[in-house]
Scaffold this motif. Structure first.
Motif, short mmCIF file in Angstrom:
data_model
loop_
_atom_site.label_atom_id
_atom_site.label_comp_id
_atom_site.label_asym_id
_atom_site.label_seq_id
_atom_site.Cartn_x
_atom_site.Cartn_y
_atom_site.Cartn_z
N ALA A 119 13.80 -0.37 13.17
CA ALA A 119 14.73 -1.50 13.08
C ALA A 119 15.00 -1.84 11.62
O ALA A 119 14.08 -1.87 10.81
CB ALA A 119 14.15 -2.71 13.80
N PRO A 120 16.26 -2.11 11.28
CA PRO A 120 16.55 -2.48 9.89
C PRO A 120 15.79 -3.74 9.49
O PRO A 120 15.38 -3.87 8.33
CB PRO A 120 18.06 -2.69 9.87
N GLU A 121 15.57 -4.65 10.44
CA GLU A 121 14.84 -5.88 10.13
C GLU A 121 13.42 -5.58 9.62
O GLU A 121 12.84 -6.36 8.89
CB GLU A 121 14.72 -6.77 11.38
N SER A 122 12.86 -4.43 10.06
CA SER A 122 11.49 -4.09 9.68
C SER A 122 11.41 -3.45 8.30
O SER A 122 10.32 -3.31 7.75
CB SER A 122 10.90 -3.07 10.67
N PHE A 123 12.55 -3.03 7.78
CA PHE A 123 12.51 -2.20 6.57
C PHE A 123 11.72 -2.84 5.41
O PHE A 123 10.86 -2.19 4.82
CB PHE A 123 13.93 -1.82 6.13
N PRO A 124 12.01 -4.11 5.09
CA PRO A 124 11.27 -4.67 3.95
C PRO A 124 9.76 -4.64 4.16
O PRO A 124 9.02 -4.32 3.22
CB PRO A 124 11.81 -6.11 3.87
N ALA A 125 9.30 -4.92 5.36
CA ALA A 125 7.85 -4.93 5.62
C ALA A 125 7.27 -3.53 5.53
O ALA A 125 6.14 -3.35 5.06
CB ALA A 125 7.57 -5.54 6.99
N ILE A 126 8.03 -2.54 5.98
CA ILE A 126 7.54 -1.16 5.89
C ILE A 126 7.40 -0.75 4.42
O ILE A 126 6.38 -0.20 4.00
CB ILE A 126 8.51 -0.19 6.60
N LEU A 127 8.43 -1.06 3.65
CA LEU A 127 8.39 -0.69 2.23
C LEU A 127 7.22 -1.39 1.52
O LEU A 127 6.49 -0.79 0.74
CB LEU A 127 9.73 -1.01 1.56
N GLU A 128 7.04 -2.69 1.83
CA GLU A 128 5.91 -3.43 1.25
C GLU A 128 4.59 -2.72 1.56
O GLU A 128 3.75 -2.52 0.69
CB GLU A 128 5.83 -4.85 1.86
N ALA A 129 4.42 -2.34 2.83
CA ALA A 129 3.16 -1.71 3.23
C ALA A 129 2.97 -0.36 2.53
O ALA A 129 1.87 -0.01 2.12
CB ALA A 129 3.13 -1.54 4.75
N GLN A 130 4.05 0.38 2.39
CA GLN A 130 3.94 1.69 1.73
C GLN A 130 3.61 1.52 0.24
O GLN A 130 2.85 2.31 -0.32
CB GLN A 130 5.22 2.51 1.89
N LEU A 131 4.19 0.50 -0.39
CA LEU A 131 3.87 0.26 -1.80
C LEU A 131 2.42 -0.19 -1.93
O LEU A 131 1.69 0.25 -2.84
CB LEU A 131 4.83 -0.78 -2.39
N ASP A 132 1.97 -1.05 -1.01
CA ASP A 132 0.55 -1.44 -1.01
C ASP A 132 -0.34 -0.20 -0.89
O ASP A 132 -1.34 -0.06 -1.58
CB ASP A 132 0.25 -2.36 0.19
N LEU A 133 0.05 0.68 0.02
CA LEU A 133 -0.77 1.85 0.30
C LEU A 133 -0.79 2.81 -0.89
O LEU A 133 -1.84 3.35 -1.25
CB LEU A 133 -0.25 2.57 1.55
N MET A 134 0.36 2.99 -1.52
CA MET A 134 0.42 3.88 -2.67
C MET A 134 -0.51 3.36 -3.78
O MET A 134 -1.30 4.11 -4.36
CB MET A 134 1.86 3.98 -3.18
N VAL A 135 -0.44 2.07 -4.04
CA VAL A 135 -1.26 1.49 -5.10
C VAL A 135 -2.74 1.54 -4.70
O VAL A 135 -3.61 1.87 -5.51
CB VAL A 135 -0.80 0.05 -5.40
N LEU A 136 -3.02 1.29 -3.43
CA LEU A 136 -4.41 1.34 -2.96
C LEU A 136 -4.98 2.75 -3.11
O LEU A 136 -6.09 2.94 -3.60
CB LEU A 136 -4.46 0.90 -1.49
N ALA A 137 -4.21 3.75 -2.68
CA ALA A 137 -4.68 5.13 -2.75
C ALA A 137 -4.96 5.51 -4.20
O ALA A 137 -5.94 6.20 -4.50
CB ALA A 137 -3.65 6.07 -2.14
N MET A 138 -4.11 5.04 -5.10
CA MET A 138 -4.30 5.38 -6.50
C MET A 138 -5.47 4.60 -7.09
O MET A 138 -6.26 5.14 -7.87
CB MET A 138 -3.01 5.15 -7.27
N ALA A 139 -5.58 3.33 -6.69
CA ALA A 139 -6.70 2.53 -7.19
C ALA A 139 -8.02 3.09 -6.70
O ALA A 139 -9.04 2.99 -7.38
CB ALA A 139 -6.54 1.08 -6.74
N CYS A 140 -8.01 3.68 -5.52
CA CYS A 140 -9.23 4.26 -4.97
C CYS A 140 -9.47 5.68 -5.50
O CYS A 140 -10.38 6.37 -5.03
CB CYS A 140 -9.17 4.28 -3.44
N GLY A 141 -8.63 6.11 -6.40
CA GLY A 141 -8.85 7.41 -7.03
C GLY A 141 -8.58 8.58 -6.13
O GLY A 141 -9.13 9.67 -6.31
N LEU A 142 -7.69 8.40 -5.12
CA LEU A 142 -7.42 9.50 -4.19
C LEU A 142 -6.37 10.47 -4.71
O LEU A 142 -6.34 11.62 -4.33
CB LEU A 142 -6.95 8.95 -2.84
#
Lengths: 443, 649
Positions: A259-282
């Protein structure tokens, strides 16, 4: 690779917002190498020079150290001193005027996408030895069956791959919750080790038998097996920036992935995940692909944004064809401008996440290199000159920021050379018509 | 017929004399053979293959039947298994239930008026507000009704088939036909749910591109995770893995030899059998050893790729092995691994004989598994799979409607292939229509419904109308391009810089008016004369496929024109009004038929055609034309063509 100066005493909640510890002085003395690079892509260009010849509303004007941000870049005001704004980079004339033609060249710097992309290249060089060489996350980037030229990461010449669009699936993969090998662990599961050894035995026998038949395909497959073997056997474990004992991201707001309504939340979660993965040294190399070129994303359905209008569907691509003039009274134009501003704000959000986490003598942002890119310059003329690239982060001291750099005319493969150099890779040319690193860009 | 053959021979096989007999015998070898390939299983192929490897595990873990997602599955020994064909599931949704009792009465139990008289009692499933009964029913036609509280006789609302009861009423009709059925898996577990989506190159409509099937780290992770889960389930049913005594002499060998032959679609070499046997025996206990062997097998390149590599013979020619031919055939026609009969044929070395290959091809095509693949081919060819997730502002576009629209398309495809001929795709006047789709079309639901005026074949289907529209408006451009690219295999290239965008929805202007710039401006018209005129012919179908008489308050003008039908850029002009007339033009078009042949060639080879394929495509298309549009003949010609098995050395 023991460059990290770990901040002691970080708890599991290390990703909670921190005060921005960014030092005020523009000069930043790191070890001269970026710990990580993130490519952030958004679709359908920007408000550049109009067909009628009005000047760009994206590119900054002024001198190298004294310039003002354009209207579309206002979202980066807080990070102006962390960015380098680039004018003059061209992707060359081939397919100029085309979205798919631009998307194919964007990260490969090769006409028709007939080359490996810079993120994949870096994953093989500076990224190898990490639990994950590369992380490719998408937000509705595989929606409506999008594939092929819609995706910017090229695993092999002419062959793009698809990003993972579901942050929950990607999270499980990275952190092992879904039966994956996750980020490696100190204790080696002997059964998993037997399995990967058995698979490698088959692969080696097959490669010996086939010789040159499908060699490229099997080489890529073998590299992927080696990477997973490394994780399974706990090799190449990187030191995390934060404690990663109980990693988590918030996916509660996502709802329907399509759903287009979900897009901002999906992008937020992916950005969180990218930063988390990098912060965790993955991983050291990441690509975030928000939607795809000629995007059907109905941005007028993003809740709580200036674009929001439930009574009218305004898609990204539709708005990008705003007409021959920068006419604020024209609905497409007004929406397109707001959309571009929103993308810039999301990029700023990524920078903020990195700036919130202390690392060594500064923040993660100080040790990172973050690239903003899209596949054409102006969305209406679709031209491939004067492409809207922005670099952010001090790259561990490799990049002196807070500058407007006008390269005159240079092919954008040179930017990828500089990015690779900032990551400690000695690349000297990349893609078509490369003239080498952009002089004066890195310190 | 002769003039047609001549023209095909001249355009398709330029180096050959135009003698039809020569065409049939043509080796089409003049331009060399295709490259040897490894073809990565698609997600759908992976799931079907696993389902065939472990037939008892086709569902997830369960503790009772209710845990199984699909009504026609039962919980057997901890996992959901598809019911055998004989077992029929009757169900009655009863939102206002439960009642005192419900039973099934019919010709199979003497129309028993009560359960005591032999009526088949249905069980109340409170969680689903539904009555369910599973009973074995012999082959043949059976009439039945549901009986509520032993007096209220009703037809089965879930079954559209009825038979006259001889008293002016109707009974539900069950046509049971299990003879020859081979236990078609109706529900396939999606082990591949987390696998990356397949990449499709430009102009290649299918998910099985040989070039794009590359394994990334994410693939490896997901393959390993899926293999672990599958092995764990398989071990709950050890009888599906081995029948010997665990740990007994030779048992490990038997297990890896049997499973290996099916997983790799060829016998293991002695070296491989040794290695896999060693994997079983190296572990601390038997079950762990079995699990490791299964996990390695399912993550092995020998399982994950379909081999189209071949062997080079003494004469230096590279030809697919018999086992590779078996897989090439079964994945083309069934989308899954070969069955025992096909593996046996390969083992006997007969598949390299085109006559035996033809026999096997016809056997596979006659199997119900072929129907499903033909339906899938259709959805991918037409590019309509995505309608399940497309944004639509119209509230009528529920998930049910979208799925029913896809089912209609798949069913028409199956009908054209198995019961009728290719032209039906463009001219079919009846369709299988679910209830919401029926409401959209303004007809009754049913398996064989006469379509209303204005609809025929695929062009009038909601799936196509949805896929070729935006969320809130139709797109004559997309509809025109749909015909050009998918139905005529014509590529118009990319639009130039400065191309205009989608005009705003304007309540005072029709779609045709809003797009007029394309034909008024000569720069646009050079391409759009081939696109828009075609697309305007679809204007009676709104963005979800509903019929409309007006657009912006003005009567719809569905007159269209097709410029350059037989070749791109041609000047022949065909005018029509609406999709039914367009369908007739396409049904009779050599170029549309040739394109359909080409699309099957793409699907079979996993790649776009090259000049070197033109001859084979022309030969196959000629057989197709001469058979009056029999897709079975097309496919048989395709798999018996030399290029199906020959590869460049």
């Amino acid at each position: 690779m023991n460059r990290r100066r770990l901040l002691q005493g970080l708890g599991a909640a290390a990703l909670a917002p921190f005060a921005n510890l960014l030092p005020a002085a523009p000069a930043y003395a790191g070890d001269g190498v970026a710990e990580r690079v993130i490519f952030f892509y958004f679709p359908d260009g920007v408000v550049g020079p109009s067909a009628n010849g009005e000047p760009s509303k994206w590119h900054c004007t002024g001198s190298e150290f004294s310039f003002s941000l354009s209207e579309q870049l206002q979202g980066l005001a807080a990070f102006q001193s962390d960015c380098v704004f680039l004018n003059g980079l061209s992707m060359g004339g081939t397919d100029s005027g085309s979205h798919p033609g631009g998307a194919k060249k964007l990260l490969t710097a090769v006409d028709h996408g007939n080359g490996e992309s810079i993120d994949q290249y870096l994953s093989r060089t500076v990224g190898s030895g990490m639990p994950w060489r590369h992380l490719y996350l998408g937000a509705q980037a595989t929606a409506n069956g999008a594939s092929g030229d819609k995706h910017i990461s090229y695993y092999a010449p002419g062959q793009s791959i698809a990003p993972q669009d579901d942050p929950r699936v990607a999270f499980d993969l990275l952190f092992g919750a879904g039966g994956g090998t996750g980020g490696g662990s100190a204790t080696v599961d002997p059964v998993q080790a037997s399995v990967i050894d058995g698979v490698l035995a088959d692969m080696n026998a097959l490669r010996a038998k086939l010789g040159s038949v499908e060699k490229t395909k099997l080489d890529l497959h073998l590299d992927a097996l080696f990477e997973v073997e490394q994780r399974i056997k706990g090799l190449g474990q990187a030191e995390p920036v934060v404690s990663c004992e109980s990693p988590a991201i918030d996916t509660s707001q996502i709802g329907d992935l399509n759903a287009p309504e979900s897009f901002p939340a999906i992008l937020e979660a992916q950005l969180d995940l990218m930063v988390l993965a990098m912060a965790c040294g993955l991983t050291r190399v990441g690509t975030v692909q928000a939607s795809t070129h000629t995007s059907e994303l109905i941005m007028s359905r993003f809740p709580g944004t200036a674009m929001y209008d439930p009574g009218f569907d305004m898609r990204s691509h539709q708005a990008s064809h705003y007409g021959p003039a920068h006419d604020p009274n024209h609905r497409e134009y007004a929406d397109y401008l707001m959309q571009r501003q929103w993308w810039v704000e999301q990029f700023a959000g990524l920078l903020q996440r990195l700036a919130d986490i202390p690392e060594g003598d500064g923040t993660m942002l100080d040790h990172s290199l973050v690239v903003l890119c899209t596949e054409v310059c102006d969305g209406n003329t679709h031209l491939h000159d004067d492409m809207p690239f922005v670099l952010a982060g001090r790259a561990g001291g490799a990049l002196s920021t807070g500058r407007l750099v006008d390269v005159g005319y240079r092919r954008h493969g040179d930017l990828w050379v500089s990015v690779a150099n900032a990551m400690g890779d000695g690349l000297s040319q990349f893609g078509d018509a490369s003239g080498g690193a952009i002089p004066g860009l890195l310190s | 017929m002769l003039p047609l053959l001549l023209s095909l021979a001249l355009t398709g096989c330029k180096n050959r004399v135009a003698d039809p007999a020569d065409l049939v015998d043509a080796e089409c070898a003049a331009d060399g053979y295709p490259e040897a390939r490894l073809r990565l299983l698609t997600r759908a192929e992976y799931d079907r293959t696993v389902a065939d490897l472990f037939p008892a595990l086709s569902g997830g873990a369960c503790s009772d039947d209710l845990d199984c997602d699909v009504l026609t599955q039962s919980c057997v020994a901890g996992s959901c298994s598809n019911d055998p064909c004989e077992l029929v599931t009757f169900h009655l949704d009863a939102p206002d239930g439960p009642y005192g009792s419900v039973h099934v009465a019919g010709t199979f139990n003497g129309w028993a008026p009560t359960v005591a008289d032999g009526g088949w009692a249905m069980e109340w499933v409170a969680e689903q507000s539904r009555y369910v009964a599973k009973r074995a029913v012999p082959d043949g036609n059976h009439e039945y009704k549901f009986v509520i509280d032993e007096w209220d006789w009703r037809n089965d609302p879930a079954n559209p088939d009825t038979a006259a009861d001889g008293y002016g009423g109707w009974n539900s009709l069950l046509a049971q036909d299990c003879e020859g059925a081979t236990g078609v898996a109706e529900a396939i577990t999606e082990w591949s749910a987390g696998f990356p989506v397949e990449s499709r190159p430009e102009h290649y409509p299918f998910d099985n591109s040989a070039d794009s099937g590359l394994v990334t780290t994410v693939h490896v992770e997901q393959y390993l995770a899926a293999a672990e889960a599958i092995a764990e389930q398989a071990l709950t049913r050890p009888d599906t893995l081995y029948t010997c005594s665990p740990g007994a002499d030779g048992c490990a060998r038997e297990l890896v030899t049997d499973l290996g032959r099916r997983a790799f679609r060829r016998p293991l070499t002695a070296e491989e059998a040794d290695r896999y046997e060693g994997l079983v025996e190296a572990q601390a206990d038997w079950d762990t050893g079995v699990a490791v062997a299964v996990r390695v097998m399912l993550s092995s390149p020998y399982f994950l790729y379909r081999f189209e590599v071949g062997q080079i013979d003494a004469a230096g020619q590279r030809t697919l092995t018999d086992f590779e031919i078996a897989s090439a055939l079964s994945y083309l026609v069934w989308g899954t691994m070969p069955d025992e009969a096909l593996l046996d044929a390969a083992a006997s070395g007969t598949l390299s004989d085109p006559a035996e290959l033809e026999t096997q091809a016809r056997r596979l095509l006659a199997d119900p598994r072929a129907r499903e693949i033909v339906g899938r081919f259709g959805l991918q060819w037409l590019g309509v799979e995505g309608v399940t997730t497309l944004d639509k502002v119209d509230p009528a576009a529920t998930d049910t409607l979208r799925n029913q629209a896809l089912a209609e398309t798949a069913a028409l495809m199956e009908r054209a292939v198995f019961e009728s001929d290719y032209r039906t795709l463009y001219t079919g006047k009846t369709a299988a229509i679910g209830d919401e789709l029926a409401a959209l079309y303004g007809v009754e639901a049913g398996a064989d419904v006469a379509l209303p005026t204005g609809r025929a074949g695929i062009l009038g289907q909601a799936s196509v109308a949805m896929a070729t529209s935006h969320s809130d408006q139709t797109s004559p451009i997309r509809r025109g391009l749909f015909v050009r690219e998918r139905l005529l295999c014509q590529d118009l290239g990319t639009p130039p810089a400065n191309a205009g965008g989608v005009p705003e929805v304007d309540p005072d202007a029709t779609t045709r008016e809003r797009f007029a710039q394309h034909t008024d401006d000569p720069a646009c018209a050079s391409c759009h004369q081939y696109i828009d005129g075609l697309g305007f012919g679809f204007e009676n179908l709104d963005p979800v496929g509903r019929w409309r008489e007006t657009d912006a308050g003005v009567p719809v003008d569905a007159s269209g024109e097709l410029l350059g039908l037989e070749q791109p850029g041609g000047t022949d002009l065909h005018t029509f009004v609406g999709v039914v007339e367009l369908g007739r033009i396409l049904a009779d078009s050599d170029s549309a038929r040739h394109c359909f042949t080409t699309q099957w060639h793409r699907y079979a080879t996993g790649r776009l055609e090259t000049d070197a394929d033109a001859c084979t495509i022309a030969v196959v298309d000629d057989v197709f034309a001469q058979s009056d549009g029999s897709v079975e003949e097309l496919l048989v010609a395709l798999v018996t063509a030399p290029r199906f098995v020959r590869r460049t050395p």
